[in-house]
Design an enzyme around this catalytic site. Structure first.
Site, short mmCIF file in Angstrom:
data_model
loop_
_atom_site.label_atom_id
_atom_site.label_comp_id
_atom_site.label_asym_id
_atom_site.label_seq_id
_atom_site.Cartn_x
_atom_site.Cartn_y
_atom_site.Cartn_z
N HIS A 19 0.82 -1.14 0.09
CA HIS A 19 -0.08 -0.05 0.03
C HIS A 19 0.87 1.19 -0.03
CE1 HIS A 19 -4.07 -1.97 0.35
NE2 HIS A 19 -3.44 -3.03 0.95
N SER A 53 -13.17 -16.37 -22.08
CA SER A 53 -11.88 -16.61 -20.72
C SER A 53 -12.43 -18.08 -20.25
CB SER A 53 -12.25 -15.45 -19.90
OG SER A 53 -11.77 -16.03 -18.44
N SER A 109 -1.98 -9.92 -8.57
CA SER A 109 -1.90 -9.05 -9.79
C SER A 109 -2.45 -9.68 -11.25
CB SER A 109 -0.67 -8.43 -10.13
OG SER A 109 -0.43 -7.46 -10.98
N SER A 110 -3.43 -10.28 -11.13
CA SER A 110 -3.95 -10.91 -12.29
C SER A 110 -4.56 -9.79 -13.31
CB SER A 110 -5.11 -11.98 -12.13
OG SER A 110 -6.17 -11.31 -10.97
N ASP A 155 1.84 -2.80 -9.81
CA ASP A 155 1.61 -4.09 -10.62
C ASP A 155 2.07 -4.05 -11.92
OD1 ASP A 155 0.67 -4.75 -8.11
OD2 ASP A 155 -1.45 -4.53 -8.61
C1 GLA Z 1 -3.23 -3.82 -5.24
C2 GLA Z 1 -2.99 -2.51 -6.15
C3 GLA Z 1 -1.61 -2.16 -6.19
C4 GLA Z 1 -0.85 -1.90 -4.64
C5 GLA Z 1 -1.19 -3.39 -3.88
C6 GLA Z 1 -0.93 -3.02 -2.43
O1 GLA Z 1 -2.71 -4.53 -5.73
O2 GLA Z 1 -3.24 -2.90 -7.51
O3 GLA Z 1 -1.28 -0.94 -6.66
O4 GLA Z 1 -1.46 -0.72 -4.06
O5 GLA Z 1 -2.84 -3.50 -3.82
O6 GLA Z 1 0.32 -2.80 -1.93
#
Ligand code: GLA
Length: 344
Positions: A19, A53, A109-110, A155
């Site tokens: 965060h 998908s 981070s999909s 991400d």
């Molecule tokens: C999500 C958001 C990122 C980051 C994280 C927490 O994955 O997409 O940008 O803020 O939360 O670190």
């Protein structure tokens, strides 16, 4: 323009600096060997685009890219919309197939990988040689301005600039970055708790708002412009603002120390920083949950050097640092004590 193309992009695990990317701080993510692959194929009978998908077992068609559908397809539609804004291409009559071995919605981070894979497919299709920073910019716009989940740049950045065998240390204030080697005899293991989370439903944006308010009260552009919350700030901020500010300011130091620990080959220190990060995310930032706390405790109890939730929190996965010789034992131990756990 070609009649078909493929784009691929990897997910990530964030090791430290949670965060912080929307607070001008330093983050330390690592690409993982799980990816989203998007193929585009010209089909005369399709009017606009038809998106398929396997993960969602669903087909969605779209002709107007400025219309949000409020579902998973928005990452694809938004990528088409923003790609168009940058390059004014005509995207129509295409079957788009999304194939992924990257688990969805567990903090790996999909969504960024989906956008980047789609952007890669589009740039291959139209034979446009996109530089890396433009890819990051388009993908960032899709998530923040099209889909409307207000994360930072981490991400998209690691999906484009990262590596699988090196962590990426990124200062999100100026996008300076470096790739840092990992520990030799220790590995980062990712464990899915099985607790589902949908980021757009989570109080993610509320936390972001609290951070912005706190920064404003302290006269800062970013919370990470501070390196300590002093007595004056304590009077200025409400209790919840104080808690998020504490997390952010201290987590930023942990990220920097973590990068040094990697460079100095000090896994013990790195592990300690991970657990400190988790405790701060649980107690001050309040984005953990019982399942994640339990997995962290189990891993650390077994002998991991440290563990934390990864990504936004509110469910999803944890990451733990463990000596390679102990990985198999850890797997057995976790599955015995937390049967829903899944090693990624
Ligand atoms: C999500 C958001 C990122 C980051 C994280 C927490 O994955 O997409 O940008 O803020 O939360 O670190």
């Amino acid at each position: 323009m070609k009649s078909s193309s493929v784009g691929k992009a990897f997910g990530r695990v964030n090791l430290l600096g949670e965060h912080l990317d929307y607070n001008g701080g330093c983050v330390l993510p690592l690409q993982i060997n799980r990816a989203v692959t998007t193929t585009m194929e010209y089909k005369e009978n399709i009017e606009g685009i038809l998106i398929k998908s396997g993960s969602y077992n669903e087909e969605i068609s779209a002709t107007n890219f400025s219309n949000k559908l409020n579902n998973w397809a928005d990452f694809i539609i938004g990528s088409c919309d923003y790609f168009n804004r940058f390059y004014e291409v005509d995207i129509k009559n295409f079957l788009i197939n999304i194939d992924s071995d990257l688990p969805i919605g567990i903090g790996l981070s999909s969504s960024a990988a989906t956008c980047v894979s789609m952007i890669n497919a589009l740039s291959n299709l139209f034979e446009i040689n996109l530089d890396q920073s433009t890819k990051v910019k388009i993908a960032y716009n899709v998530e923040n301005n099209f889909v409307g989940v207000g994360g930072g740049i981490m991400d998209q950045f690691v999906s484009v600039y990262g590596a699988i065998d090196k962590a990426l240390f990124l200062n999100t204030k100026n996008n300076d970055y470096k790739l840092v080697p990992l520990f030799k005899d220790y590995s980062f293991q990712i464990i899915d708790s099985g607790k589902k989370r949908i980021l757009s439903d989570s109080p993610f944006n509320e936390r972001k708002e609290l951070c912005n308010k706190s920064a404003k009260k302290m006269g800062l552009k970013y919370l990470c412009d501070k390196d300590m919350i002093d007595q004056k700030d304590q009077v200025l901020l409400s209790n919840s603002e104080l808690k998020v500010s504490n997390h952010v300011v201290e987590e930023n130091k942990r990220s920097m120390k973590g990068c040094e620990a990697l460079l100095n080959n000090d896994p013990k220190l790195f592990g300690e920083l991970m657990t400190q990060s988790h405790n701060s995310l649980a107690n001050d930032y309040e984005v953990s949950c019982e399942e994640l706390d339990q997995l962290v405790q189990l891993c650390n109890g077994y002998g991991a050097l440290g563990s934390k939730l990864t990504g936004a929190g509110f469910g999803g996965a944890i990451v733990t640092l463990i000596k390679n010789d102990f990985i198999e034992g850890l797997k057995e131990y976790i599955l015995k004590n937390y049967s829903n756990a899944k090693f990624i």
